[in-house]
Design a protein around this motif. Structure first.
Motif, PDB file in Angstrom:
ATOM      1  N   VAL A   1     -61.163 -87.451  11.808  1.00 22.38           N
ATOM      2  CA  VAL A   1     -60.034 -88.285  11.392  1.00 22.38           C
ATOM      3  C   VAL A   1     -58.770 -87.862  12.131  1.00 22.38           C
ATOM      4  N   VAL A   2     -58.532 -86.552  12.205  1.00 19.88           N
ATOM      5  CA  VAL A   2     -57.372 -86.048  12.939  1.00 19.88           C
ATOM      6  C   VAL A   2     -57.445 -86.493  14.402  1.00 19.88           C
ATOM      7  N   LYS A   3     -58.623 -86.389  14.992  1.00 18.17           N
ATOM      8  CA  LYS A   3     -58.798 -86.832  16.376  1.00 18.17           C
ATOM      9  C   LYS A   3     -58.439 -88.307  16.524  1.00 18.17           C
TER      10      LYS A   3
ATOM     11  N   VAL B   1     -75.429 -84.381  39.542  1.00 19.07           N
ATOM     12  CA  VAL B   1     -74.866 -84.896  38.296  1.00 19.07           C
ATOM     13  C   VAL B   1     -73.693 -84.017  37.891  1.00 19.07           C
ATOM     14  N   ILE B   2     -72.521 -84.639  37.741  1.00 19.20           N
ATOM     15  CA  ILE B   2     -71.321 -83.936  37.294  1.00 19.20           C
ATOM     16  C   ILE B   2     -71.074 -84.335  35.843  1.00 19.20           C
ATOM     17  N   ASN B   3     -71.334 -83.421  34.927  1.00 20.80           N
ATOM     18  CA  ASN B   3     -71.206 -83.692  33.501  1.00 20.80           C
ATOM     19  C   ASN B   3     -69.817 -83.287  33.025  1.00 20.80           C
ATOM     20  N   VAL B   4     -68.958 -84.282  32.810  1.00 16.97           N
ATOM     21  CA  VAL B   4     -67.636 -84.026  32.239  1.00 16.97           C
ATOM     22  C   VAL B   4     -67.470 -84.832  30.956  1.00 16.97           C
ATOM     23  N   GLY B   5     -68.592 -85.048  30.270  1.00 12.79           N
ATOM     24  CA  GLY B   5     -68.565 -85.646  28.949  1.00 12.79           C
ATOM     25  C   GLY B   5     -68.251 -84.583  27.915  1.00 12.79           C
ATOM     26  N   SER B   6     -68.417 -84.922  26.652  1.00 16.17           N
ATOM     27  CA  SER B   6     -68.205 -83.958  25.579  1.00 16.17           C
ATOM     28  C   SER B   6     -69.148 -82.768  25.743  1.00 16.17           C
ATOM     29  N   ALA B   7     -68.680 -81.585  25.321  1.00 13.81           N
ATOM     30  CA  ALA B   7     -69.526 -80.394  25.382  1.00 13.81           C
ATOM     31  C   ALA B   7     -70.774 -80.541  24.517  1.00 13.81           C
ATOM     32  N   PHE B   8     -70.801 -81.534  23.627  1.00 14.72           N
ATOM     33  CA  PHE B   8     -71.969 -81.755  22.785  1.00 14.72           C
ATOM     34  C   PHE B   8     -73.175 -82.277  23.577  1.00 14.72           C
TER      35      PHE B   8
ATOM     36  N   GLY C   1     -57.329 -78.043   5.397  1.00 15.10           N
ATOM     37  CA  GLY C   1     -58.741 -78.378   5.553  1.00 15.10           C
ATOM     38  C   GLY C   1     -58.984 -79.545   6.484  1.00 15.10           C
ATOM     39  N   LEU C   2     -57.960 -79.971   7.209  1.00 16.17           N
ATOM     40  CA  LEU C   2     -58.104 -81.152   8.060  1.00 16.17           C
ATOM     41  C   LEU C   2     -58.736 -80.850   9.416  1.00 16.17           C
ATOM     42  N   LEU C   3     -58.999 -79.579   9.691  1.00 17.36           N
ATOM     43  CA  LEU C   3     -59.677 -79.222  10.929  1.00 17.36           C
ATOM     44  C   LEU C   3     -61.137 -78.854  10.682  1.00 17.36           C
ATOM     45  N   SER C   4     -61.633 -79.143   9.498  1.00 20.46           N
ATOM     46  CA  SER C   4     -63.021 -78.833   9.173  1.00 20.46           C
ATOM     47  C   SER C   4     -63.968 -79.809   9.853  1.00 20.46           C
ATOM     48  N   GLU C   5     -65.086 -79.289  10.341  1.00 20.38           N
ATOM     49  CA  GLU C   5     -66.134 -80.140  10.930  1.00 20.38           C
ATOM     50  C   GLU C   5     -67.153 -80.583   9.886  1.00 20.38           C
TER      51      GLU C   5
ATOM     52  N   ASN D   1     -53.990 -81.573  24.934  1.00 23.90           N
ATOM     53  CA  ASN D   1     -54.130 -81.905  26.349  1.00 23.90           C
ATOM     54  C   ASN D   1     -55.541 -82.326  26.732  1.00 23.90           C
ATOM     55  N   PHE D   2     -56.501 -82.054  25.864  1.00 19.64           N
ATOM     56  CA  PHE D   2     -57.861 -82.544  26.067  1.00 19.64           C
ATOM     57  C   PHE D   2     -58.422 -82.914  24.711  1.00 19.64           C
ATOM     58  N   ASP D   3     -59.639 -83.388  24.671  1.00 20.75           N
ATOM     59  CA  ASP D   3     -60.275 -83.898  23.455  1.00 20.75           C
ATOM     60  C   ASP D   3     -59.834 -83.102  22.223  1.00 20.75           C
ATOM     61  N   PRO D   4     -59.119 -83.734  21.278  1.00 20.34           N
ATOM     62  CA  PRO D   4     -58.619 -82.986  20.108  1.00 20.34           C
ATOM     63  C   PRO D   4     -59.719 -82.282  19.327  1.00 20.34           C
ATOM     64  N   GLU D   5     -60.876 -82.914  19.234  1.00 17.07           N
ATOM     65  CA  GLU D   5     -61.969 -82.300  18.474  1.00 17.07           C
ATOM     66  C   GLU D   5     -62.400 -80.988  19.115  1.00 17.07           C
ATOM     67  N   ILE D   6     -62.603 -81.002  20.434  1.00 15.52           N
ATOM     68  CA  ILE D   6     -62.992 -79.784  21.144  1.00 15.52           C
ATOM     69  C   ILE D   6     -61.848 -78.778  21.108  1.00 15.52           C
ATOM     70  N   ASN D   7     -60.625 -79.247  21.286  1.00 13.04           N
ATOM     71  CA  ASN D   7     -59.450 -78.378  21.281  1.00 13.04           C
ATOM     72  C   ASN D   7     -59.348 -77.588  19.981  1.00 13.04           C
TER      73      ASN D   7
END
Length: 410
Positions: free
Chosen positions: A296-298, A85-92, A276-280, A191-197
């Motif tokens: 929202v930013v993502k 299994v190659i997991n390249v989904g979200s780190a979540f 505050g737009l990068l708050s989780e 360059n990759f998932d904005p949320e993770i970035n």
């Protein structure tokens, strides 16, 4: 001998993984790809067939799965007969997919450290909070689990191990430098998932120095690096996955990660963060609707996969490792240079996705032939590096060494 691969995820990195698995399906067997949106998986398979990437006639099937649902992932592993299994989904989703692999006895790999959606930049060593707590269970089940086998983390970890084995007698410092000297032509994009970035850069910057963890803020410490091909580039001390594992193997060395950022990125990032737009954390609008600013930013930023057709330029990622050899100070820079346009022409993705997506397929091939099928949980630096790096060289990611003797292929 393990065969049959299940790819989790359907983003830009998954596209690279799919193409590279197809190019090696004679050794990997049946191929499957799954995400929450089956249509995205099918689109990737269609791109594989459009490129004529399948080396041998064989199965490549698309599936829908919620990767946060361990029983569903386990059921899909059972249904597909996947042994890798190659997991390249979200780190979540790392832990839910890993749990399914332990249950089903399938080999597991990912390309990034696990993240809890409600937490940012956890206490180091971060691997100790999630992955490493499952080491004993992997060993008891005989499950090979290779953590962080992208480029960084991943290949850069193998560079450190190669320096340990072949270049230096002692290691005093490991500086990992990641430079993207390419341009995608958009006003702003990640360059990759904005949320993770963004999550990666909003927390504390941890480095391992003087035998302990050092804390800094993002963009607090920067320096210029003179690098092959891309020239002199400014990079900033940044927290990153591989620092958390390399510091365990090399506790007497300083371990730092440096990433290149342009002034425009820093300015936009700073404004978004200060607003505050990068708050989780959820906030409520005047209309009573609850939203997460970061999501929202993502949603309004370009999909990283959409950048590929227009991307030009090169990346340079490597390790500057200092220590001694024969009783004298010595240093070595081990690195790779990748080209965005070449990546797009081959697999339809940009160079960042390419450098992240090729290594897990190389690891899958080494698991399939038994070289890396170790039956326990490891980080890449725990494994013999040369078979991995030499295989990567044949798959589009050649590595080079620059030291006192010159600049040459590994």
């Amino acid at each position: 001998m393990k065969r049959n691969v299940l790819i989790i995820g359907a983003g830009g990195v998954a596209q690279v993984v799919a193409h590279k698995c197809a190019q090696n399906n004679d050794r990997l067997g049946d191929l499957h790809i799954a995400s929450r949106t089956r249509a995205k998986c099918q689109a990737i398979i269609d791109s594989v067939h459009e490129k004529g990437a399948m080396k041998a006639p064989g199965l490549f099937a698309a599936h829908r799965v919620d990767a946060m649902d361990t029983p569903a992932v386990a059921g899909l592993i059972r249904e597909t007969g996947a042994q890798i299994v190659i997991n390249v989904g979200s780190a979540f989703v790392n832990m839910s997919v890993l749990e399914a692999c332990i249950e089903m006895g399938a080999a597991y790999m990912d390309t990034a450290i696990h993240e809890d959606p409600g937490k940012i930049c956890e206490t180091p060593p971060w691997y100790g909070n999630y992955e490493w707590r499952r080491r004993d269970r992997c060993k008891a089940a005989g499950v090979t689990a290779i953590l962080g086998v992208g480029f960084d983390p991943g290949v850069v970890n193998a560079y450190a191990r190669l320096a340990e084995e072949e270049c230096l007698d002692t290691i005093d410092s490991i500086d990992i430098v990641d430079i993207n000297a390419g341009s995608h032509g958009r006003w702003f994009a990640t360059n990759f998932d904005p949320e993770i970035n963004f999550r990666e850069f909003t927390g504390t910057v941890y480095s391992w120095q003087n035998g302990g963890w050092q804390s800094n803020t993002m963009f607090e410490v920067g320096k210029e690096w003179d690098l092959p091909v891309v020239g002199t580039q400014k990079a900033y001390l940044t927290g990153h996955d591989e620092v958390h594992s390399l510091s365990a193997r090399y506790p007497d060395a300083d371990v730092r990660f440096w990433m290149g950022f342009g002034d425009h990125y820093i300015n936009v990032f700073t404004v978004l963060k200060n607003l505050g737009l990068l708050s989780e954390k959820p906030v409520k609008t005047a209309e009573g609707q609850e939203v997460v600013p970061l999501k929202v930013v993502k949603a309004v930023l370009p999909d990283p996969a959409s950048l590929a057709p227009d991307y030009v330029g090169k990346t340079c990622i490597g390790d500057l490792i200092r220590g001694s050899r024969g009783g004298q100070p010595a240093e070595v820079f081990i690195y790779n240079v990748a080209d965005h346009k070449e990546a797009y022409q081959e697999v339809g993705s940009q160079g960042i996705s390419y450098t992240a997506g090729v290594p897990p397929v190389a690891a899958a091939l080494l698991i399939a032939d038994g070289t890396w099928d170790v039956g326990t949980m490891v980080n890449v630096e725990d494994l013999p590096p040369r078979p991995f790096l030499e295989l990567l060289g044949t798959m589009g990611l050649p590595s080079r060494i620059r030291d006192a003797q010159g600049d040459r292929p590994i």
